[in-house]
Design a protein around this motif. Structure first.
Motif, mmCIF file in Angstrom:
data_model
loop_
_atom_site.group_PDB
_atom_site.id
_atom_site.type_symbol
_atom_site.label_atom_id
_atom_site.label_comp_id
_atom_site.label_asym_id
_atom_site.label_seq_id
_atom_site.Cartn_x
_atom_site.Cartn_y
_atom_site.Cartn_z
ATOM 1 N N SER A 150 0.826 -1.204 0.000
ATOM 2 C CA SER A 150 0.000 0.000 0.000
ATOM 3 C C SER A 150 0.864 1.259 0.000
ATOM 4 O O SER A 150 1.679 1.448 0.911
ATOM 5 C CB SER A 150 -0.908 0.012 1.228
ATOM 6 N N PRO A 151 0.672 2.151 -0.974
ATOM 7 C CA PRO A 151 1.399 3.421 -0.938
ATOM 8 C C PRO A 151 0.956 4.308 0.224
ATOM 9 O O PRO A 151 1.660 5.241 0.582
ATOM 10 C CB PRO A 151 1.096 4.065 -2.284
ATOM 11 N N LEU A 152 -0.179 4.002 0.833
ATOM 12 C CA LEU A 152 -0.582 4.742 2.038
ATOM 13 C C LEU A 152 0.371 4.446 3.199
ATOM 14 O O LEU A 152 0.530 5.255 4.095
ATOM 15 C CB LEU A 152 -2.014 4.396 2.436
ATOM 16 N N GLU A 153 1.005 3.272 3.143
ATOM 17 C CA GLU A 153 1.988 2.899 4.163
ATOM 18 C C GLU A 153 3.412 3.235 3.739
ATOM 19 O O GLU A 153 4.243 3.583 4.565
ATOM 20 C CB GLU A 153 1.870 1.402 4.466
ATOM 21 N N ASP A 154 3.701 3.099 2.438
ATOM 22 C CA ASP A 154 5.058 3.322 1.932
ATOM 23 C C ASP A 154 4.965 3.799 0.484
ATOM 24 O O ASP A 154 4.612 3.025 -0.406
ATOM 25 C CB ASP A 154 5.857 2.026 2.022
ATOM 26 N N LEU A 155 5.294 5.059 0.252
ATOM 27 C CA LEU A 155 5.180 5.628 -1.092
ATOM 28 C C LEU A 155 6.120 4.975 -2.100
ATOM 29 O O LEU A 155 5.856 5.019 -3.298
ATOM 30 C CB LEU A 155 5.417 7.143 -1.046
ATOM 31 N N THR A 156 7.186 4.350 -1.628
ATOM 32 C CA THR A 156 8.085 3.689 -2.576
ATOM 33 C C THR A 156 7.424 2.476 -3.231
ATOM 34 O O THR A 156 7.947 1.955 -4.218
ATOM 35 C CB THR A 156 9.420 3.274 -1.922
ATOM 36 N N ALA A 157 6.275 2.048 -2.733
ATOM 37 C CA ALA A 157 5.524 0.972 -3.399
ATOM 38 C C ALA A 157 5.161 1.385 -4.823
ATOM 39 O O ALA A 157 5.009 0.532 -5.702
ATOM 40 C CB ALA A 157 4.262 0.633 -2.610
ATOM 41 N N LEU A 158 5.040 2.680 -5.063
ATOM 42 C CA LEU A 158 4.693 3.190 -6.399
ATOM 43 C C LEU A 158 5.835 3.018 -7.397
ATOM 44 O O LEU A 158 5.637 3.137 -8.596
ATOM 45 C CB LEU A 158 4.312 4.668 -6.312
ATOM 46 N N ARG A 159 7.010 2.723 -6.894
ATOM 47 C CA ARG A 159 8.194 2.564 -7.745
ATOM 48 C C ARG A 159 8.050 1.384 -8.715
ATOM 49 O O ARG A 159 8.544 1.433 -9.830
ATOM 50 C CB ARG A 159 9.413 2.348 -6.848
ATOM 51 N N THR A 160 7.366 0.345 -8.271
ATOM 52 C CA THR A 160 7.275 -0.865 -9.088
ATOM 53 C C THR A 160 5.832 -1.375 -9.167
ATOM 54 O O THR A 160 5.498 -2.389 -8.550
ATOM 55 C CB THR A 160 8.181 -1.975 -8.516
ATOM 56 N N PRO A 161 4.985 -0.691 -9.906
ATOM 57 C CA PRO A 161 3.622 -1.205 -10.049
ATOM 58 C C PRO A 161 3.640 -2.501 -10.849
ATOM 59 O O PRO A 161 4.478 -2.669 -11.735
ATOM 60 C CB PRO A 161 2.910 -0.103 -10.827
ATOM 61 N N TYR A 162 2.760 -3.432 -10.498
ATOM 62 C CA TYR A 162 2.698 -4.641 -11.312
ATOM 63 C C TYR A 162 1.565 -4.563 -12.327
ATOM 64 O O TYR A 162 1.467 -5.421 -13.206
ATOM 65 C CB TYR A 162 2.649 -5.920 -10.480
ATOM 66 N N MET A 163 0.776 -3.506 -12.246
ATOM 67 C CA MET A 163 -0.246 -3.294 -13.250
ATOM 68 C C MET A 163 -0.571 -1.805 -13.319
ATOM 69 O O MET A 163 -0.604 -1.121 -12.302
ATOM 70 C CB MET A 163 -1.520 -4.084 -12.927
ATOM 71 N N VAL A 164 -0.786 -1.331 -14.538
ATOM 72 C CA VAL A 164 -1.224 0.040 -14.780
ATOM 73 C C VAL A 164 -2.515 -0.042 -15.576
ATOM 74 O O VAL A 164 -2.605 -0.811 -16.536
ATOM 75 C CB VAL A 164 -0.169 0.839 -15.573
ATOM 76 N N VAL A 165 -3.499 0.719 -15.165
ATOM 77 C CA VAL A 165 -4.733 0.833 -15.944
ATOM 78 C C VAL A 165 -4.826 2.291 -16.361
ATOM 79 O O VAL A 165 -4.805 3.191 -15.521
ATOM 80 C CB VAL A 165 -5.978 0.406 -15.136
ATOM 81 N N MET A 166 -4.868 2.493 -17.668
ATOM 82 C CA MET A 166 -4.910 3.835 -18.212
ATOM 83 C C MET A 166 -6.047 3.923 -19.218
ATOM 84 O O MET A 166 -6.065 3.178 -20.204
ATOM 85 C CB MET A 166 -3.582 4.174 -18.899
ATOM 86 N N ARG A 167 -7.019 4.789 -18.903
ATOM 87 C CA ARG A 167 -8.210 4.932 -19.740
ATOM 88 C C ARG A 167 -8.889 3.592 -19.982
ATOM 89 O O ARG A 167 -9.350 3.291 -21.069
ATOM 90 C CB ARG A 167 -7.869 5.619 -21.047
ATOM 91 N N GLY A 168 -8.858 2.759 -18.937
ATOM 92 C CA GLY A 168 -9.526 1.472 -19.001
ATOM 93 C C GLY A 168 -8.726 0.362 -19.645
ATOM 94 O O GLY A 168 -9.169 -0.778 -19.693
ATOM 95 N N LYS A 169 -7.528 0.655 -20.149
ATOM 96 C CA LYS A 169 -6.680 -0.372 -20.770
ATOM 97 C C LYS A 169 -5.641 -0.842 -19.758
ATOM 98 O O LYS A 169 -4.984 -0.041 -19.109
ATOM 99 C CB LYS A 169 -6.002 0.173 -22.022
ATOM 100 N N THR A 170 -5.491 -2.154 -19.654
ATOM 101 C CA THR A 170 -4.603 -2.753 -18.665
ATOM 102 C C THR A 170 -3.224 -3.029 -19.249
ATOM 103 O O THR A 170 -3.105 -3.603 -20.333
ATOM 104 C CB THR A 170 -5.212 -4.074 -18.154
ATOM 105 N N ILE A 171 -2.194 -2.641 -18.516
ATOM 106 C CA ILE A 171 -0.814 -2.958 -18.867
ATOM 107 C C ILE A 171 -0.257 -3.763 -17.702
ATOM 108 O O ILE A 171 -0.080 -3.238 -16.598
ATOM 109 C CB ILE A 171 0.030 -1.687 -19.085
#
Length: 127
Positions: free
Chosen positions: A87-108
């Motif tokens: 959770s980035p609410l606990e540790d902002l460095t979690a955002l460093r390595t997302p395992y999924m990105v959803v952009m405009r409804g498209k999943t990466i």
């Protein structure tokens, strides 16, 4: 740097919205490091993780005038978000390595970015 930190603290105390960005034309700043801006905002300005996330999403969208289409997760808005192991609410460095990105409804899944090791090492010293 001290001037930027002091200014951010003063305008926040005065109730002025502050936006976050990467200034990617500057040395040692990359397009993939927006998470660092949140971590530095927390560390140097003294905000909470929740406030940093709120600023980088909803407040940035409001400042840019696009809050009707993005910035929060709501019906009718663009589905833009990342999924992380922690959770980035606990540790902002979690955002460093997302395992999924959803952009405009498209999943990466498992997004990969070419990173500069030297830049990463130097900037990590500020965390």
């Amino acid at each position: 740097m001290e001037g930027m930190i002091s200014c951010a603290k003063k305008v926040l105390a005065a109730g002025v919205p502050v936006g976050l960005g990467t200034d990617t034309a500057c040395p040692f700043v990359t397009h993939y490091d927006m998470w660092r801006e949140l971590a530095y905002f927390k560390k140097f300005v003294g905000v909470t993780n929740a406030f940093a996330l709120h600023t980088a999403t909803q407040v940035n969208a409001e400042i840019a005038g696009i809050d009707g289409e993005t910035g929060t997760v709501e019906v009718g808005k663009s589905a833009d978000f990342v999924i992380t192991d922690k959770s980035p609410l606990e540790d902002l460095t979690a955002l460093r390595t997302p395992y999924m990105v959803v952009m405009r409804g498209k999943t990466i899944k498992n997004p990969r970015v070419k990173k500069f090791d030297y830049v990463e090492t130097e900037l990590d010293k500020l965390l």
